[in-house]
Design a protein around this motif. Structure first.
Motif, PDB file in Angstrom:
ATOM      1  N   UNK A 119       0.842  -1.204   0.000  1.00  0.00           N
ATOM      2  CA  UNK A 119       0.000   0.000   0.000  1.00  0.00           C
ATOM      3  C   UNK A 119       0.876   1.252   0.000  1.00  0.00           C
ATOM      4  N   UNK A 120       1.948   1.221   0.796  1.00  0.00           N
ATOM      5  CA  UNK A 120       2.828   2.388   0.900  1.00  0.00           C
ATOM      6  C   UNK A 120       3.545   2.647  -0.427  1.00  0.00           C
ATOM      7  N   UNK A 121       4.032   1.593  -1.062  1.00  0.00           N
ATOM      8  CA  UNK A 121       4.745   1.753  -2.327  1.00  0.00           C
ATOM      9  C   UNK A 121       3.818   2.343  -3.394  1.00  0.00           C
ATOM     10  N   UNK A 122       2.565   1.871  -3.413  1.00  0.00           N
ATOM     11  CA  UNK A 122       1.595   2.397  -4.382  1.00  0.00           C
ATOM     12  C   UNK A 122       1.291   3.866  -4.080  1.00  0.00           C
ATOM     13  N   UNK A 123       1.192   4.204  -2.796  1.00  0.00           N
ATOM     14  CA  UNK A 123       0.895   5.581  -2.403  1.00  0.00           C
ATOM     15  C   UNK A 123       2.036   6.518  -2.828  1.00  0.00           C
ATOM     16  N   UNK A 124       3.272   6.056  -2.658  1.00  0.00           N
ATOM     17  CA  UNK A 124       4.420   6.874  -3.064  1.00  0.00           C
ATOM     18  C   UNK A 124       4.397   7.109  -4.573  1.00  0.00           C
ATOM     19  N   UNK A 125       4.099   6.059  -5.329  1.00  0.00           N
ATOM     20  CA  UNK A 125       4.068   6.203  -6.791  1.00  0.00           C
ATOM     21  C   UNK A 125       3.001   7.210  -7.213  1.00  0.00           C
ATOM     22  N   UNK A 126       1.835   7.116  -6.580  1.00  0.00           N
ATOM     23  CA  UNK A 126       0.727   8.024  -6.900  1.00  0.00           C
ATOM     24  C   UNK A 126       1.132   9.473  -6.573  1.00  0.00           C
ATOM     25  N   UNK A 127       1.670   9.653  -5.353  1.00  0.00           N
ATOM     26  CA  UNK A 127       2.006  11.009  -4.897  1.00  0.00           C
ATOM     27  C   UNK A 127       3.137  11.615  -5.727  1.00  0.00           C
ATOM     28  N   UNK A 128       4.119  10.808  -6.098  1.00  0.00           N
ATOM     29  CA  UNK A 128       5.234  11.315  -6.905  1.00  0.00           C
ATOM     30  C   UNK A 128       4.728  11.916  -8.207  1.00  0.00           C
ATOM     31  N   UNK A 129       3.798  11.193  -8.837  1.00  0.00           N
ATOM     32  CA  UNK A 129       3.246  11.649 -10.115  1.00  0.00           C
ATOM     33  C   UNK A 129       2.430  12.925  -9.899  1.00  0.00           C
ATOM     34  N   UNK A 130       1.565  12.900  -8.878  1.00  0.00           N
ATOM     35  CA  UNK A 130       0.653  14.021  -8.639  1.00  0.00           C
ATOM     36  C   UNK A 130       1.399  15.280  -8.179  1.00  0.00           C
ATOM     37  N   UNK A 131       2.545  15.116  -7.545  1.00  0.00           N
ATOM     38  CA  UNK A 131       3.219  16.261  -6.909  1.00  0.00           C
ATOM     39  C   UNK A 131       4.520  16.642  -7.612  1.00  0.00           C
ATOM     40  N   UNK A 132       4.682  16.171  -8.847  1.00  0.00           N
ATOM     41  CA  UNK A 132       5.882  16.468  -9.619  1.00  0.00           C
ATOM     42  C   UNK A 132       6.143  17.978  -9.659  1.00  0.00           C
ATOM     43  N   UNK A 133       7.374  18.382  -9.333  1.00  0.00           N
ATOM     44  CA  UNK A 133       7.688  19.804  -9.337  1.00  0.00           C
ATOM     45  C   UNK A 133       7.331  20.511  -8.036  1.00  0.00           C
ATOM     46  N   UNK A 134       6.555  19.853  -7.158  1.00  0.00           N
ATOM     47  CA  UNK A 134       6.190  20.466  -5.864  1.00  0.00           C
ATOM     48  C   UNK A 134       6.907  19.785  -4.712  1.00  0.00           C
ATOM     49  N   UNK A 135       6.955  18.450  -4.781  1.00  0.00           N
ATOM     50  CA  UNK A 135       7.550  17.701  -3.675  1.00  0.00           C
ATOM     51  C   UNK A 135       8.339  16.526  -4.242  1.00  0.00           C
ATOM     52  N   UNK A 136       9.615  16.470  -3.893  1.00  0.00           N
ATOM     53  CA  UNK A 136      10.446  15.325  -4.271  1.00  0.00           C
ATOM     54  C   UNK A 136      10.280  14.269  -3.173  1.00  0.00           C
ATOM     55  N   UNK A 137       9.975  13.045  -3.545  1.00  0.00           N
ATOM     56  CA  UNK A 137       9.825  11.991  -2.534  1.00  0.00           C
ATOM     57  C   UNK A 137      10.905  10.937  -2.736  1.00  0.00           C
ATOM     58  N   UNK A 138      11.742  10.768  -1.719  1.00  0.00           N
ATOM     59  CA  UNK A 138      12.752   9.704  -1.742  1.00  0.00           C
ATOM     60  C   UNK A 138      12.199   8.502  -1.001  1.00  0.00           C
ATOM     61  N   UNK A 139      12.327   7.340  -1.600  1.00  0.00           N
ATOM     62  CA  UNK A 139      11.724   6.142  -1.013  1.00  0.00           C
ATOM     63  C   UNK A 139      12.491   4.924  -1.486  1.00  0.00           C
ATOM     64  N   UNK A 140      12.853   4.064  -0.565  1.00  0.00           N
ATOM     65  CA  UNK A 140      13.535   2.827  -0.938  1.00  0.00           C
ATOM     66  C   UNK A 140      12.785   1.674  -0.282  1.00  0.00           C
ATOM     67  N   UNK A 141      12.531   0.621  -1.030  1.00  0.00           N
ATOM     68  CA  UNK A 141      11.870  -0.559  -0.480  1.00  0.00           C
ATOM     69  C   UNK A 141      12.764  -1.156   0.606  1.00  0.00           C
TER      70      UNK A 141
END
Lengths: 93, 378
Positions: free
Chosen positions: B217-239
């Protein structure tokens, strides 16, 4: 936060980003929050023109005057590059 | 046009490139008691800490060696009374200065001194978005409101801000709220940091390991947010390792890109390396940083690929993940030179699946970090 870049925008380095010489490796780098980027020669030219007062159009004029290339070509390159840099959070307008 | 490329990619790098960044662990003191603290279980006491002048020299040496950034960390770096002087010394050495803080000690006066000293960036940790849970995890009263105050001060000072959300089973379900919090406080970057299980965190692993369903669920949420927030928020995430098929390239390889200096001056390839037995780590009180980096046995022991055994030795990924994490290999197998069990090719990989099953059956109580007391659980 950041409006899309257009020819009238006045871009600058994003908050927390710094352009610095990296003497140990003989290059210039953009340092940011736990990140760094190594700009290629062209990107470096553009990054050096970011002074917070010059518009994208002004930057294109500057580059067109210095390089023997058609203005439209330079304009397209510069805009594309600035958009890429904005997406990576290096540049904001 | 190829505008920018990430630095440090291992394409044809010479055998010994200079380090990119220094992790300065200024102190092990901290008002919080997070049960996943990355400090060693044997914490250094204040009397043994390096003084201001020694750190200033370390920063100069780091810059001369080729470091571009310094991460001022701990423990809680602002627990040092000389924190502004240390920032000034690091900035004077030409380093990009990053303060890694819990934020609870940060007030207006300190913020002003840090900015004046030349601080570039603040990374603020958050234990949870739910105040009661944040208080319990950090073992510190009113942690969340104090952190929000710190975030406001950083933004008002005009500094860049990263929110570092340390995630695990007991807060991972609130990842959407953490992303919203990052936006609300004006962070340009969010680091979703899965707990890494060495030291204190290993003692609390049963209480902290997320379930596979949570992780997906978390990995999917990060993918969604990265796309939606491009240029506003950089999200670093490692499995996290326990669910990975291949190990992380820990520190970008032993002695390849980073070095850490402990509160007592020990020079380490990573801040957790003090947990490894049989090492004589160099100390900045005795040798220069360059000498430690270039010539010490400790840095050379796991450098490159020559030390590797199978299955790493013949692996096409040997120079991609560099064998994974030495501390994790030792913590789980007793052999620091073993392949990181996070790798599916490791003969010890089943240990991770076992840990996941054990954690799923546990209650979730914490063993908190304390000075002078190693964790009781094995």
């Amino acid at each position: 936060m950041t409006a899309p870049l257009h020819p009238g925008s006045v871009p600058r380095l994003a908050r927390g980003m710094k352009l610095r010489e990296d003497k140990a490796r003989g290059q210039w780098v953009v340092l940011g929050p736990e990140r760094m980027f190594v700009p290629d020669e062209t990107a470096l030219e553009v990054l050096r023109l970011l002074d917070g007062t010059r518009s994208v159009d002004g930057m294109i004029d500057d580059l067109a005057a210095r390089y023997a290339a058609p203005r439209e070509e330079i304009a397209a390159d510069v805009l594309a590059m600035l958009r890429e840099l904005a997406e990576k959070g290096v540049v904001q307008s | 046009m190829n505008a920018v490329t990430p630095a440090g990619t291992p394409s044809g790098t010479p055998p010994l490139a200079p380090p990119l960044a220094l992790l300065a662990e200024l102190t092990h003191r901290c008002p919080l008691r997070c049960p996943y603290c990355s400090n060693p279980v044997e914490l250094t006491r204040v009397a043994a800490e390096l003084d201001t002048a020694s750190w200033a020299r370390v920063f100069q040496e780091a810059s001369a060696l080729g470091c571009l950034q310094v991460h001022l960390s701990g423990g809680e770096p602002t627990a040092r009374r000389d924190i502004a002087e240390l920032v000034r010394a690091a900035a004077a050495a030409g380093l990009y200065t990053n303060l890694i803080t819990a934020g609870v000690l940060l007030d207006e006066a300190m913020m002003a001194r840090l900015v004046e000293a030349g601080l570039d960036h603040v990374q603020l940790s958050v234990q949870d978005t739910e105040p009661g849970s944040a208080e319990r995890i950090g073992g510190y009263r009113d942690a969340l409101p104090k952190k929000l105050r710190a975030a406001r001060l950083v933004r008002e000072a005009g500094l860049a801000l990263t929110l570092n959300a340390v995630v695990h089973r007991q807060n991972l379900d609130r990842l959407p709220e953490m992303i919203a919090l990052a936006l609300e406080i004006g962070a340009g970057r969010l680091e979703v940091a899965h707990v890494q299980y060495y030291g204190w965190a290993l003692a609390n692993r049963d209480a902290l390991l997320p379930t596979r369903a949570q992780l997906e669920a978390a990995t999917a949420e990060v993918q969604r947010a990265r796309e939606a927030l491009k240029g506003r928020l950089v999200i670093d995430y490692v499995v996290p390792d326990y669910y990975a098929k291949r190990p992380k390239s820990c520190m970008g390889g032993w002695g390849r890109q980073f070095l850490a200096v402990s509160p007592a001056g020990r020079v380490l390839p990573c801040h957790a390396a003090e947990s490894l037995p049989g090492f004589d780590f160099p100390n900045v009180r005795e040798v220069s940083l360059r000498d430690a980096w270039e010539n010490s046995e400790a840095f050379n022991r796991f450098r490159g690929t020559g030390w590797m055994k199978g299955p790493c030795r013949d692996c096409p990924r040997a120079e991609i993940d560099w064998g994974g994490c030495r501390c994790q290999a030792f913590a789980l197998t007793g052999d620091a030179a073993a392949t990181d069990p996070a790798c599916g090719l490791s003969p010890d990989h089943a240990l991770l699946d076992m840990a996941v099953r054990e954690a799923a059956a546990s209650e979730g109580d914490f063993t908190y970090r304390v000075m002078g007391a190693a964790p009781q659980k094995a």
